[in-house]
Design a protein around this motif. Structure first.
Motif, PDB file in Angstrom:
ATOM      1  N   ILE A   1       0.842  -1.184   0.000  1.00 28.10           N
ATOM      2  CA  ILE A   1       0.000   0.000   0.000  1.00 28.10           C
ATOM      3  C   ILE A   1       0.883   1.242   0.000  1.00 28.10           C
ATOM      4  CG2 ILE A   1      -0.203   0.039   2.523  1.00 28.10           C
ATOM      5  CD1 ILE A   1      -3.122   1.048   2.081  1.00 28.10           C
ATOM      6  N   ALA A   2       0.415   2.268  -0.661  1.00 20.47           N
ATOM      7  CA  ALA A   2       1.095   3.564  -0.643  1.00 20.47           C
ATOM      8  C   ALA A   2       0.389   4.432   0.390  1.00 20.47           C
ATOM      9  CB  ALA A   2       1.036   4.225  -2.027  1.00 20.47           C
ATOM     10  N   LEU A   3       1.094   4.786   1.433  1.00 18.12           N
ATOM     11  CA  LEU A   3       0.590   5.676   2.485  1.00 18.12           C
ATOM     12  C   LEU A   3       1.574   6.820   2.590  1.00 18.12           C
ATOM     13  CD1 LEU A   3      -0.349   3.018   5.181  1.00 18.12           C
ATOM     14  CD2 LEU A   3      -1.924   4.320   3.748  1.00 18.12           C
ATOM     15  N   TRP A   4       1.217   7.934   1.986  1.00 18.07           N
ATOM     16  CA  TRP A   4       2.130   9.064   1.880  1.00 18.07           C
ATOM     17  C   TRP A   4       2.884   9.280   3.175  1.00 18.07           C
ATOM     18  CZ3 TRP A   4       4.441  11.766  -1.652  1.00 18.07           C
ATOM     19  CH2 TRP A   4       5.119  12.923  -1.269  1.00 18.07           C
ATOM     20  N   PRO A   5       4.192   9.369   3.162  1.00 17.42           N
ATOM     21  CA  PRO A   5       5.126   9.311   2.033  1.00 17.42           C
ATOM     22  C   PRO A   5       5.801   7.942   1.887  1.00 17.42           C
ATOM     23  CG  PRO A   5       6.273  10.219   3.911  1.00 17.42           C
ATOM     24  CD  PRO A   5       4.860   9.868   4.368  1.00 17.42           C
ATOM     25  N   PHE A   6       5.159   6.912   2.410  1.00 17.94           N
ATOM     26  CA  PHE A   6       5.766   5.583   2.435  1.00 17.94           C
ATOM     27  C   PHE A   6       5.088   4.627   1.466  1.00 17.94           C
ATOM     28  CE2 PHE A   6       5.923   7.351   6.758  1.00 17.94           C
ATOM     29  CZ  PHE A   6       7.299   7.439   6.920  1.00 17.94           C
ATOM     30  N   ILE A   7       5.850   3.617   1.091  1.00 18.52           N
ATOM     31  CA  ILE A   7       5.289   2.429   0.454  1.00 18.52           C
ATOM     32  C   ILE A   7       5.503   1.321   1.477  1.00 18.52           C
ATOM     33  CG2 ILE A   7       5.550   0.734  -1.393  1.00 18.52           C
ATOM     34  CD1 ILE A   7       6.487   3.047  -3.205  1.00 18.52           C
ATOM     35  N   VAL A   8       4.426   0.626   1.821  1.00 19.16           N
ATOM     36  CA  VAL A   8       4.499  -0.456   2.802  1.00 19.16           C
ATOM     37  C   VAL A   8       4.232  -1.753   2.049  1.00 19.16           C
ATOM     38  CG1 VAL A   8       3.615  -1.368   4.977  1.00 19.16           C
ATOM     39  CG2 VAL A   8       3.604   1.111   4.581  1.00 19.16           C
ATOM     40  N   VAL A   9       5.139  -2.726   2.211  1.00 20.89           N
ATOM     41  CA  VAL A   9       5.006  -4.015   1.529  1.00 20.89           C
ATOM     42  C   VAL A   9       4.970  -5.136   2.557  1.00 20.89           C
ATOM     43  CG1 VAL A   9       6.108  -3.240  -0.605  1.00 20.89           C
ATOM     44  CG2 VAL A   9       7.503  -4.267   1.184  1.00 20.89           C
ATOM     45  N   LYS A  10       4.304  -6.218   2.181  1.00 21.07           N
ATOM     46  CA  LYS A  10       4.186  -7.378   3.053  1.00 21.07           C
ATOM     47  C   LYS A  10       5.442  -8.257   2.973  1.00 21.07           C
ATOM     48  CE  LYS A  10       0.280 -10.231   4.139  1.00 21.07           C
ATOM     49  NZ  LYS A  10      -1.004 -10.718   3.629  1.00 21.07           N
ATOM     50  N   ASP A  11       5.984  -8.374   1.802  1.00 22.99           N
ATOM     51  CA  ASP A  11       7.131  -9.257   1.552  1.00 22.99           C
ATOM     52  C   ASP A  11       8.324  -8.406   1.146  1.00 22.99           C
ATOM     53  OD1 ASP A  11       9.016 -10.999   0.341  1.00 22.99           O
ATOM     54  OD2 ASP A  11       7.430 -12.361  -0.307  1.00 22.99           O
ATOM     55  N   PRO A  12       9.460  -8.544   1.825  1.00 27.81           N
ATOM     56  CA  PRO A  12      10.629  -7.720   1.496  1.00 27.81           C
ATOM     57  C   PRO A  12      11.105  -7.871   0.057  1.00 27.81           C
ATOM     58  CG  PRO A  12      11.200  -9.405   3.122  1.00 27.81           C
ATOM     59  CD  PRO A  12       9.722  -9.470   2.925  1.00 27.81           C
ATOM     60  N   ARG A  13      10.798  -8.992  -0.585  1.00 36.13           N
ATOM     61  CA  ARG A  13      11.211  -9.189  -1.981  1.00 36.13           C
ATOM     62  C   ARG A  13      10.524  -8.206  -2.921  1.00 36.13           C
ATOM     63  NH1 ARG A  13      10.074 -15.493  -2.015  1.00 36.13           N
ATOM     64  NH2 ARG A  13       8.377 -14.621  -0.793  1.00 36.13           N
ATOM     65  N   LEU A  14       9.363  -7.685  -2.518  1.00 36.04           N
ATOM     66  CA  LEU A  14       8.639  -6.715  -3.352  1.00 36.04           C
ATOM     67  C   LEU A  14       9.398  -5.406  -3.495  1.00 36.04           C
ATOM     68  CD1 LEU A  14       4.967  -7.293  -2.187  1.00 36.04           C
ATOM     69  CD2 LEU A  14       5.938  -7.771  -4.433  1.00 36.04           C
ATOM     70  N   LYS A  15      10.317  -5.134  -2.589  1.00 34.06           N
ATOM     71  CA  LYS A  15      11.122  -3.915  -2.686  1.00 34.06           C
ATOM     72  C   LYS A  15      11.934  -3.896  -3.976  1.00 34.06           C
ATOM     73  CE  LYS A  15      13.197  -2.642   1.182  1.00 34.06           C
ATOM     74  NZ  LYS A  15      13.921  -2.714   2.465  1.00 34.06           N
ATOM     75  N   GLU A  16      12.202  -5.068  -4.531  1.00 31.73           N
ATOM     76  CA  GLU A  16      12.998  -5.191  -5.756  1.00 31.73           C
ATOM     77  C   GLU A  16      12.135  -5.297  -7.014  1.00 31.73           C
ATOM     78  OE1 GLU A  16      16.158  -4.694  -5.266  1.00 31.73           O
ATOM     79  OE2 GLU A  16      15.735  -4.704  -3.111  1.00 31.73           O
ATOM     80  N   ASP A  17      10.824  -5.363  -6.859  1.00 36.22           N
ATOM     81  CA  ASP A  17       9.912  -5.497  -7.995  1.00 36.22           C
ATOM     82  C   ASP A  17       9.634  -4.105  -8.568  1.00 36.22           C
ATOM     83  OD1 ASP A  17       7.673  -5.749  -9.702  1.00 36.22           O
ATOM     84  OD2 ASP A  17       6.844  -7.402  -8.512  1.00 36.22           O
ATOM     85  N   LYS A  18      10.321  -3.763  -9.641  1.00 32.26           N
ATOM     86  CA  LYS A  18      10.248  -2.419 -10.209  1.00 32.26           C
ATOM     87  C   LYS A  18       8.835  -2.038 -10.658  1.00 32.26           C
ATOM     88  CE  LYS A  18      15.055  -2.282 -11.789  1.00 32.26           C
ATOM     89  NZ  LYS A  18      15.548  -1.793 -10.565  1.00 32.26           N
ATOM     90  N   VAL A  19       8.105  -2.974 -11.233  1.00 38.23           N
ATOM     91  CA  VAL A  19       6.745  -2.690 -11.706  1.00 38.23           C
ATOM     92  C   VAL A  19       5.821  -2.435 -10.518  1.00 38.23           C
ATOM     93  CG1 VAL A  19       4.746  -3.647 -12.943  1.00 38.23           C
ATOM     94  CG2 VAL A  19       7.048  -3.922 -13.883  1.00 38.23           C
TER      95      VAL A  19
END
Length: 108
Positions: free
Chosen positions: A17-35
């Protein structure tokens, strides 16, 4: 834009989810998913354009309208104008460099 990991995000389809000014992800691997990150960055831009709080209000109102329109939560979510723009343009990694202000209105 800082990317935070929170493994307690609820829902099997809810991975970030995008919660200004952060992007919060469930799985740390998503940090590398450019799309995926580009999709969330588009939401951050939308939030900024609407001065953050109004974005969430409009998002929720549009979701409720789409829920009545489609009768299906998944269809309602996918047809929110903010989501339509983000899904359509997420693969274009340079999109935010040339995106015009309030571009989400083309998807209403």
């Amino acid at each position: 834009m800082p990317i935070l990991v929170n493994k307690y995000l609820i829902g099997r389809h809810f991975v970030g989810i995008a919660l200004w000014p952060f992007i919060v992800v469930k799985d740390p691997r998503l940090k590398e998913d450019k799309v995926f990150i580009n999709h969330e960055r588009i939401h951050l831009k939308q939030q900024l354009e609407l001065l953050v709080l109004p974005f969430y209000i409009v998002y929720l109102l549009e979701y409720i309208i789409r829920l009545f329109q489609y009768g299906n939560p998944r269809e309602a979510y996918r047809n929110i104008s903010f989501e339509r723009e983000a899904y359509e343009m997420e693969g274009e990694l340079s999109y935010l460099e040339h995106r015009k202000i309030w571009s989400f209105t083309k998807y209403l």
